[in-house]
Write an enzyme that holds these catalytic residues in place. Sequence first.
Site, mmCIF file in Angstrom:
data_model
loop_
_atom_site.group_PDB
_atom_site.id
_atom_site.type_symbol
_atom_site.label_atom_id
_atom_site.label_comp_id
_atom_site.label_asym_id
_atom_site.label_seq_id
_atom_site.Cartn_x
_atom_site.Cartn_y
_atom_site.Cartn_z
ATOM 1 N N SER A 242 0.699 -1.417 0.279
ATOM 2 C CA SER A 242 0.178 -0.165 0.119
ATOM 3 C C SER A 242 0.822 1.168 -0.078
ATOM 4 O O SER A 242 0.400 2.214 -0.354
ATOM 5 C CB SER A 242 -0.846 0.203 0.890
ATOM 6 O OG SER A 242 -0.592 -0.018 2.242
ATOM 7 N N HIS A 272 -1.901 -9.565 2.023
ATOM 8 C CA HIS A 272 -1.004 -7.258 2.540
ATOM 9 C C HIS A 272 -2.653 -7.467 3.499
ATOM 10 O O HIS A 272 -3.073 -8.322 4.217
ATOM 11 C CB HIS A 272 -1.618 -6.582 1.448
ATOM 12 C CG HIS A 272 -0.832 -5.121 2.180
ATOM 13 N ND1 HIS A 272 -0.223 -5.047 2.903
ATOM 14 C CD2 HIS A 272 -0.624 -3.973 1.493
ATOM 15 C CE1 HIS A 272 -0.569 -4.465 3.601
ATOM 16 N NE2 HIS A 272 -0.301 -3.581 2.665
ATOM 17 N N HIS A 319 5.490 -13.160 7.377
ATOM 18 C CA HIS A 319 5.685 -11.897 6.951
ATOM 19 C C HIS A 319 7.211 -11.374 6.692
ATOM 20 O O HIS A 319 7.834 -12.367 6.511
ATOM 21 C CB HIS A 319 5.932 -10.526 8.249
ATOM 22 C CG HIS A 319 5.835 -8.846 8.073
ATOM 23 N ND1 HIS A 319 6.629 -8.436 7.433
ATOM 24 C CD2 HIS A 319 5.018 -8.329 8.178
ATOM 25 C CE1 HIS A 319 6.189 -6.616 7.121
ATOM 26 N NE2 HIS A 319 4.634 -7.004 7.256
ATOM 27 N N ARG A 328 2.618 -4.283 16.616
ATOM 28 C CA ARG A 328 1.178 -4.313 16.114
ATOM 29 C C ARG A 328 0.321 -5.402 17.261
ATOM 30 O O ARG A 328 -1.146 -5.213 17.457
ATOM 31 C CB ARG A 328 1.076 -4.004 15.609
ATOM 32 C CG ARG A 328 1.443 -3.455 14.820
ATOM 33 C CD ARG A 328 1.659 -2.602 12.951
ATOM 34 N NE ARG A 328 1.761 -3.657 12.444
ATOM 35 C CZ ARG A 328 1.824 -4.186 11.361
ATOM 36 N NH1 ARG A 328 1.409 -3.268 10.062
ATOM 37 N NH2 ARG A 328 1.939 -4.829 10.408
ATOM 38 N N ASP A 374 -2.827 -8.482 11.472
ATOM 39 C CA ASP A 374 -3.422 -9.227 11.055
ATOM 40 C C ASP A 374 -4.256 -10.469 11.708
ATOM 41 O O ASP A 374 -5.319 -10.590 11.771
ATOM 42 C CB ASP A 374 -4.216 -9.372 9.471
ATOM 43 C CG ASP A 374 -3.349 -8.035 9.031
ATOM 44 O OD1 ASP A 374 -4.020 -7.097 8.987
ATOM 45 O OD2 ASP A 374 -2.536 -8.054 7.430
HETATM 46 N N1 CMX Z 1 1.661 -20.143 5.769
HETATM 47 C C1 CMX Z 1 1.404 -20.957 4.827
HETATM 48 N N2 CMX Z 1 3.035 -20.475 4.085
HETATM 49 C C2 CMX Z 1 3.514 -19.398 4.086
HETATM 50 C C3 CMX Z 1 3.405 -18.783 5.053
HETATM 51 C C4 CMX Z 1 1.764 -18.985 6.009
HETATM 52 N N3 CMX Z 1 1.094 -17.889 6.898
HETATM 53 N N4 CMX Z 1 4.015 -17.843 4.872
HETATM 54 C C5 CMX Z 1 4.794 -17.502 4.009
HETATM 55 N N5 CMX Z 1 4.510 -19.145 3.308
HETATM 56 C C6 CMX Z 1 5.404 -19.658 2.607
HETATM 57 C C7 CMX Z 1 5.154 -18.341 1.689
HETATM 58 O O1 CMX Z 1 3.682 -18.980 0.559
HETATM 59 C C8 CMX Z 1 6.168 -19.085 0.394
HETATM 60 O O2 CMX Z 1 5.643 -20.095 -0.763
HETATM 61 P P1 CMX Z 1 6.299 -20.211 -1.841
HETATM 62 O O3 CMX Z 1 7.148 -20.544 -1.884
HETATM 63 O O4 CMX Z 1 5.642 -22.666 -1.906
HETATM 64 O O5 CMX Z 1 5.317 -19.619 -2.445
HETATM 65 C C9 CMX Z 1 6.889 -19.141 2.079
HETATM 66 O O6 CMX Z 1 6.278 -19.797 3.072
HETATM 67 C C10 CMX Z 1 8.284 -18.320 1.404
HETATM 68 O O7 CMX Z 1 7.187 -16.660 2.120
HETATM 69 P P2 CMX Z 1 8.047 -16.185 2.728
HETATM 70 O O8 CMX Z 1 9.772 -15.895 1.920
HETATM 71 O O9 CMX Z 1 8.312 -16.200 4.465
HETATM 72 O O10 CMX Z 1 7.713 -14.993 3.089
HETATM 73 P P3 CMX Z 1 6.749 -13.597 1.599
HETATM 74 O O11 CMX Z 1 7.750 -12.588 2.337
HETATM 75 O O12 CMX Z 1 6.912 -14.223 0.418
HETATM 76 O O13 CMX Z 1 5.794 -13.933 2.026
HETATM 77 C C11 CMX Z 1 3.821 -13.195 3.627
HETATM 78 C C12 CMX Z 1 4.778 -13.230 3.442
HETATM 79 C C13 CMX Z 1 2.990 -12.333 4.911
HETATM 80 C C14 CMX Z 1 2.547 -13.041 2.439
HETATM 81 C C15 CMX Z 1 3.352 -14.033 3.801
HETATM 82 O O14 CMX Z 1 4.078 -14.464 5.162
HETATM 83 C C16 CMX Z 1 1.742 -15.337 3.855
HETATM 84 O O15 CMX Z 1 1.311 -14.796 2.839
HETATM 85 N N6 CMX Z 1 0.909 -14.719 5.198
HETATM 86 C C17 CMX Z 1 -0.011 -14.900 5.375
HETATM 87 C C18 CMX Z 1 -1.280 -14.399 4.619
HETATM 88 C C19 CMX Z 1 -0.810 -12.608 5.520
HETATM 89 O O16 CMX Z 1 -1.076 -13.256 7.206
HETATM 90 N N7 CMX Z 1 -0.798 -11.602 5.277
HETATM 91 C C20 CMX Z 1 -0.743 -10.121 5.708
HETATM 92 C C21 CMX Z 1 0.700 -9.743 5.848
HETATM 93 C C22 CMX Z 1 0.680 -8.208 7.432
HETATM 94 C C23 CMX Z 1 0.068 -7.222 6.435
HETATM 95 O O17 CMX Z 1 0.838 -7.012 5.303
HETATM 96 O O18 CMX Z 1 -1.081 -6.584 6.295
#
Ligand code: CMX
Length: 440
Positions: A242, A272, A319, A328, A374
């Site tokens: 964002s 996000h 994250h 938070r 979240d």
């Molecule tokens: N559950 C399952 N798998 C997860 C995970 C979770 N909570 N968090 C990361 N992973 C996976 C990723 O999907 C990725 O898988 P692939 O390689 O198969 O694509 C792998 O682990 C590596 O990811 P990462 O490097 O640890 O995390 P990223 O920086 O790529 O992504 C985020 C960060 C937040 C998108 C991810 O942790 C996620 O999808 N979390 C769940 C959604 C969420 O809570 N988002 C809110 C974030 C805060 C906000 O912006 O509001």
Amino acid sequence: MSSNIKKSFADSILPHAAKVKQMVAENGSLKLGEITLAQVYSGMKGMVGMITETSKLDPEEGIRFRGYSIPELRELLPKAPGGSEPLPEGVFYLMLTGTLPTVDQVNELSAEWESRSNVPEHVFKMLDALPTYTHPMTQFSAAILAMRTESVFAHEYEKGISKKDYWDPMFEDTMNLIARLPRVAAYIYRRTYYNNEQIEPLKGADWAANFAHMMGYDGVEIYALMRLYLTIHADHEGGNVSAHATHLAGSALSDAYYSFSSAINGLAGPLHGLANQEVIRWILDLQKDLGGGLPTKEQIEQYVHRTLSEGKVVPGYGHAVLRKTDPRFAAQMEFAKKYMADDDIVNIVWRVYDVVPGILSNIKKIKNPWPNVDAHSGALLIHYGIKEYDFFTVLFGVSRSLGVLAQLTISRAMGLPIERPGSITSEWIEDKIAQSQQAV
Ligand code: CMX
């Protein structure tokens, strides 16, 4: 100058902009890091590429707004009379000017936003033309765009304005837009879930309390929650979707309305901001699956494994930058312990917190097994009766305006240029690898 905050902003940012210009002229060739092939394919994580003055995120410690952590801000920022949580006006003042505001300065800002909060009628008419099943984030983004008719920046640019003055109309847009967002968001809430029965603003109230009131919620605790919520979601340095979307659109001199609508479109993604809706959906599905009540840790474990085996993410966990429990999340947990320790959904959130990090930390590819903001926010809202979870991300968006629009105004004052990173093809990389192998 129309207001004291504008003068404080000008007094701090204009010398800062001049200092930075000189710093770049004298040290422009200083290397800040190296870029790896893996980073290029992983969303530019850890690649330093932009300036954000409002806040800085530390992977271990969490966010600091102009150097202040969330616990520090909860202590130091001015509060409403008898209130326990900071007024979000204060964090905006801090992010924009770099200085902690006094109680008077915050009160003045509340009054100034109230005076700027009138939303043009055509915005409500446009919203009323949308079916009520339109996702609230779609309605919110559309309403922000519809309000662009009021952009001072667009008007001044069309008339002709010197580059050095861009910040002034951008400041006006920022203040007007922030002032109007609670009215627009509350309108969307009431039209979507409460038969379009609208509630008039609460005269003389602060930004957060007035927002809660217009949504239909009044009382000391919900006002406190709204102030906390709108403070802690306000900013998370510059690279999140964002903030970056606002910055990118703004770098083309798109005004605050265009730029902030871009932020909302990015915040609406489930990785996000929309994760706050997904967390509650996931918890309610879990509860439904088990026939209601408080699931045991074993049941939650099974449910997490099922989510993962279906190739889904566990919402609210992980994250891109953080490597510890999000402060938070911790602030919201503290609030819940004080006001609603017996609440069922809150207790599920806590049990999930007991279980999920252990499971995710056993999956090698996941870099952060800990909860983010979240994971907790929805449970607090539901406790006070705000159960329409597809609205939750709009609340996040109202708060996020504070940081990203403060930075947008700062960026124009600093004269930051159009953003245009280079991109390459995989073929280009393959050639590069072949060349480096030949050289060995
Ligand atoms: N559950 C399952 N798998 C997860 C995970 C979770 N909570 N968090 C990361 N992973 C996976 C990723 O999907 C990725 O898988 P692939 O390689 O198969 O694509 C792998 O682990 C590596 O990811 P990462 O490097 O640890 O995390 P990223 O920086 O790529 O992504 C985020 C960060 C937040 C998108 C991810 O942790 C996620 O999808 N979390 C769940 C959604 C969420 O809570 N988002 C809110 C974030 C805060 C906000 O912006 O509001």
